[in-house]
Scaffold this active site. Structure first.
Site, PDB file in Angstrom:
ATOM      1  N   GLY A 105      -4.138  -4.458  -4.457  1.00  0.00           N
ATOM      2  CA  GLY A 105      -5.107  -3.409  -5.252  1.00  0.00           C
ATOM      3  C   GLY A 105      -4.355  -2.249  -5.443  1.00  0.00           C
ATOM      4  O   GLY A 105      -3.735  -1.443  -4.657  1.00  0.00           O
ATOM      5  N   HIS A 106      -4.197  -1.718  -6.624  1.00  0.00           N
ATOM      6  CA  HIS A 106      -3.606  -0.778  -7.122  1.00  0.00           C
ATOM      7  C   HIS A 106      -4.390   0.252  -7.459  1.00  0.00           C
ATOM      8  O   HIS A 106      -5.242   0.158  -8.674  1.00  0.00           O
ATOM      9  CB  HIS A 106      -2.444  -1.162  -8.038  1.00  0.00           C
ATOM     10  CG  HIS A 106      -1.585  -2.139  -7.727  1.00  0.00           C
ATOM     11  ND1 HIS A 106      -0.493  -2.592  -8.563  1.00  0.00           N
ATOM     12  CD2 HIS A 106      -0.995  -2.159  -6.539  1.00  0.00           C
ATOM     13  CE1 HIS A 106       0.416  -3.410  -7.830  1.00  0.00           C
ATOM     14  NE2 HIS A 106      -0.038  -3.091  -6.606  1.00  0.00           N
TER      15      HIS A 106
ATOM     16  N   ASP B 116       0.843  -1.167   0.010  1.00  0.00           N
ATOM     17  CA  ASP B 116      -0.206  -0.286  -0.104  1.00  0.00           C
ATOM     18  C   ASP B 116       0.820   1.268  -0.203  1.00  0.00           C
ATOM     19  O   ASP B 116       0.460   2.226   0.638  1.00  0.00           O
ATOM     20  CB  ASP B 116      -1.139   0.109   1.228  1.00  0.00           C
ATOM     21  CG  ASP B 116      -1.698  -1.199   1.253  1.00  0.00           C
ATOM     22  OD1 ASP B 116      -2.203  -1.914   0.249  1.00  0.00           O
ATOM     23  OD2 ASP B 116      -1.953  -1.662   2.329  1.00  0.00           O
TER      24      ASP B 116
ATOM     25  N   LYS C 187       2.592   2.440  -5.107  1.00  0.00           N
ATOM     26  CA  LYS C 187       2.857   1.742  -6.393  1.00  0.00           C
ATOM     27  C   LYS C 187       2.154   1.845  -7.496  1.00  0.00           C
ATOM     28  O   LYS C 187       2.580   2.120  -8.345  1.00  0.00           O
ATOM     29  CB  LYS C 187       3.245   0.156  -5.992  1.00  0.00           C
ATOM     30  CG  LYS C 187       4.311  -0.115  -5.041  1.00  0.00           C
ATOM     31  CD  LYS C 187       4.353  -1.718  -5.061  1.00  0.00           C
ATOM     32  CE  LYS C 187       3.275  -2.462  -4.305  1.00  0.00           C
ATOM     33  NZ  LYS C 187       2.676  -2.378  -3.080  1.00  0.00           N
TER      34      LYS C 187
ATOM     35  N   GLN D  73       2.412  -5.903  -2.851  1.00  0.00           N
ATOM     36  CA  GLN D  73       2.802  -5.948  -1.454  1.00  0.00           C
ATOM     37  C   GLN D  73       4.092  -5.074  -1.307  1.00  0.00           C
ATOM     38  O   GLN D  73       4.552  -4.391  -2.199  1.00  0.00           O
ATOM     39  CB  GLN D  73       2.830  -7.371  -1.180  1.00  0.00           C
ATOM     40  CG  GLN D  73       1.544  -8.281  -1.075  1.00  0.00           C
ATOM     41  CD  GLN D  73       1.213  -8.790  -2.445  1.00  0.00           C
ATOM     42  OE1 GLN D  73       1.916  -9.470  -2.914  1.00  0.00           O
ATOM     43  NE2 GLN D  73      -0.305  -8.482  -2.712  1.00  0.00           N
TER      44      GLN D  73
HETATM   45  P1  IMP Z   1      -2.668 -12.938   1.844  1.00  0.00           P
HETATM   46  O1  IMP Z   1      -1.330 -12.422   0.691  1.00  0.00           O
HETATM   47  O2  IMP Z   1      -3.720 -12.482   1.638  1.00  0.00           O
HETATM   48  O3  IMP Z   1      -2.277 -14.271   2.120  1.00  0.00           O
HETATM   49  O4  IMP Z   1      -2.187 -12.005   3.405  1.00  0.00           O
HETATM   50  C1  IMP Z   1      -1.070 -12.124   4.174  1.00  0.00           C
HETATM   51  C2  IMP Z   1      -0.860 -10.860   4.878  1.00  0.00           C
HETATM   52  O5  IMP Z   1      -0.199  -9.987   3.514  1.00  0.00           O
HETATM   53  C3  IMP Z   1      -1.986 -10.182   5.366  1.00  0.00           C
HETATM   54  O6  IMP Z   1      -1.442  -9.275   6.517  1.00  0.00           O
HETATM   55  C4  IMP Z   1      -2.366  -9.030   4.275  1.00  0.00           C
HETATM   56  O7  IMP Z   1      -3.000  -8.070   4.950  1.00  0.00           O
HETATM   57  C5  IMP Z   1      -1.168  -8.720   3.575  1.00  0.00           C
HETATM   58  N1  IMP Z   1      -1.371  -8.337   2.566  1.00  0.00           N
HETATM   59  C6  IMP Z   1      -1.406  -9.031   1.266  1.00  0.00           C
HETATM   60  N2  IMP Z   1      -1.665  -8.140   0.052  1.00  0.00           N
HETATM   61  C7  IMP Z   1      -1.474  -7.084   0.650  1.00  0.00           C
HETATM   62  C8  IMP Z   1      -1.388  -5.519  -0.206  1.00  0.00           C
HETATM   63  O8  IMP Z   1      -1.562  -5.762  -1.381  1.00  0.00           O
HETATM   64  N3  IMP Z   1      -1.314  -4.500   0.719  1.00  0.00           N
HETATM   65  C9  IMP Z   1      -1.005  -4.537   2.050  1.00  0.00           C
HETATM   66  N4  IMP Z   1      -1.188  -5.956   2.718  1.00  0.00           N
HETATM   67  C10 IMP Z   1      -1.283  -6.954   2.037  1.00  0.00           C
END
Ligand code: IMP
Length: 434
Positions: A40-41, A13, A16, A226
């Site tokens: 989510g971009h 977040d 990017k 991420q």
């Molecule tokens: P997962 O990727 O859905 O398995 O989530 C694992 C961890 O990564 C959690 O803490 C999510 O909130 C975090 N996470 C996954 N994708 C994002 C992102 O695009 N932005 C922020 N946090 C993310």
């Protein structure tokens, strides 16, 4: 210079989407190498907000090829909707999307398992995943029972993989209370073959595509998802995502060698946010955190969850810069920081702990209040149109320049771009991307 990697330097977040959107204007190819629709971009096009989860952020430029690499996990239903939405806005031409044959596929049972596991975990053990099935799909990949895009094109392979998944997951699904039909193999074969029809015109060898593009002098932008501290190997394990979000992930996730990469730019917010569980040394609880969340509209682009907010953590940023070998930093949301009555920063941790060596669990930040911030005119200066037109670091207000100097001093990485608002025009660039 023709291959640039853009990765998150925090917990995701970082903005990017906007930075890639700005840089992609010059790119022939924009490729994603990891993650799925957990990302989510957010892009702002002509004042309208667009959120993409799978399609790379370069999607709005006619002729720019958008590639989804082998390191990604793809939920084809989400992908289909996203394509439809983008095409409805004339943002994605038919020939511009390419999907690696080796990318893995997220099925509804992955999502189901993800959610049920989170529900059944006690509060202290919840990862706080996005519940999109991303972790279970990567788990299947590592266990060699994952379904790849290429398996959607051959019914016998697809059925065999799904049967393996059923054998492994049925007992757990049953224990967690899922309906009997969750892993109905024949229904899933039908679903998968339908997805195969959708994806067939787009399939490619993404590694060869990117390799050839770079070798022929085209500009290729690798778009991270991420952030470094969510990296499976180097982040705040186990509170991480299930893929490699650092720059090294490009090589494995696309299938090119490191010698082809010219530059790595990291994106950091001027402060820090995190969603989900896990350590966050500079997290602000109470009113200060709420104020920062409201000022920055810090709610997840994918899940809508409120993000935890805190001050910029320079030891963590330095660690992220090292992990990806960053040679440029993009600092976003400086305008948000300018709205606050007071700004603090973490330059080191108590007992001189180091995140790489000591982890993030037990560190206590040493905070310092910065001079010059908290002046109501600062935000106005950052939003002045003249500033954008000038695009010179010298034109930034003194406290902002001092802030950027401090970031450079601690990370030993030059600041190459700053963002002072959501619109593409609210961007100052101090170096060429390509
Ligand atoms: P997962 O990727 O859905 O398995 O989530 C694992 C961890 O990564 C959690 O803490 C999510 O909130 C975090 N996470 C996954 N994708 C994002 C992102 O695009 N932005 C922020 N946090 C993310």
């Amino acid at each position: 210079m023709s291959a640039l990697v853009v990765v998150g330097a925090q917990w995701g977040d970082e903005g990017k989407g906007k930075v890639v959107d700005v840089l992609a204007e010059q790119a022939h190819v924009v490729a994603r190498f990891a993650g799925g629709n957990n990302a989510g971009h957010t892009l702002v096009v002509d004042g309208q907000q667009i959120i993409t989860h799978l399609v790379p952020s370069g999607c709005r430029y006619p002729g720019t090829r958008c590639v989804l690499g082998a390191g990604m996990v793809i939920d084809p239903d989400v992908f289909r909707k996203e394509i439809e939405q983008l095409r409805a806005r004339n943002l994605l031409q038919a020939d511009e999307l390419r999907v690696s044959l080796d990318a893995h596929v997220i099925f509804p049972f992955h999502r189901l398992v993800d959610g049920l596991r989170e529900d059944s975990a006690g509060d202290a053990r919840k990862i706080g995943t996005t519940r999109r099935g991303v972790g279970p799909a990567y788990e299947a990949k590592a266990a060699r029972r994952g379904v790849r895009v290429r398996d959607l094109l051959r019914e016998s392979d697809l059925r065999e993989r799904l049967l393996k998944n059923k054998a492994t997951l049925d007992p757990e699904l049953h224990r967690l209370g899922a309906p009997e039909s969750a892993l109905d193999v024949e229904a899933l074969v039908e679903l998968g073959l339908g997805w195969g029809q959708l994806l067939r015109p787009m399939v490619c060898d993404a590694g060869a595509l990117c390799h050839d593009a770079i070798r022929s002098g085209q500009r290729v932008l690798f778009e991270g998802a991420q952030g470094a501290l969510l990296d499976l190997d180097h982040g705040t394990y186990p509170y991480v995502t299930s893929s490699n979000s650092i720059a090294g992930g490009v090589c494995t996730g696309i299938g090119i060698g490191p010698t082809l990469i010219d530059r790595v730019w990291g994106i950091t917010k001027a402060y820090t946010t995190r969603v989900g569980g896990g350590p966050f040394p500079t997290r602000l609880l109470g009113e200060q955190g709420t104020r920062l969340r409201e000022a920055g509209a810090e709610y997840g682009a994918t899940t809508g969850r409120p993000r935890d907010c805190g001050w910029l953590d320079l030891p963590a940023l330095r660690y992220a810069a090292r992990l990806s070998g960053m040679d440029g930093l993009c600092v976003t949301k400086l305008d948000v920081l300018a709205l606050l009555p007071k700004v603090e920063i973490c330059e080191s941790y108590e007992d001189d702990l180091d995140p790489g060596r000591d982890g993030f669990e037990h560190v206590v930040p040493r905070l310092r209040t910065l001079n010059g911030w908290g002046d109501p005119s600062l935000a106005a200066q950052l939003s002045a149109p003249g500033l954008r037109a000038a695009e010179r670091r010298e034109d930034l207000p003194g406290p902002v320049r001092a802030y950027l100097d401090l970031i450079e001093e601690h990370t030993e990485v030059p600041v190459v771009l700053v963002s002072v608002g959501p619109d593409r025009a609210q961007t100052l660039r101090f170096a060429d991307a390509f």
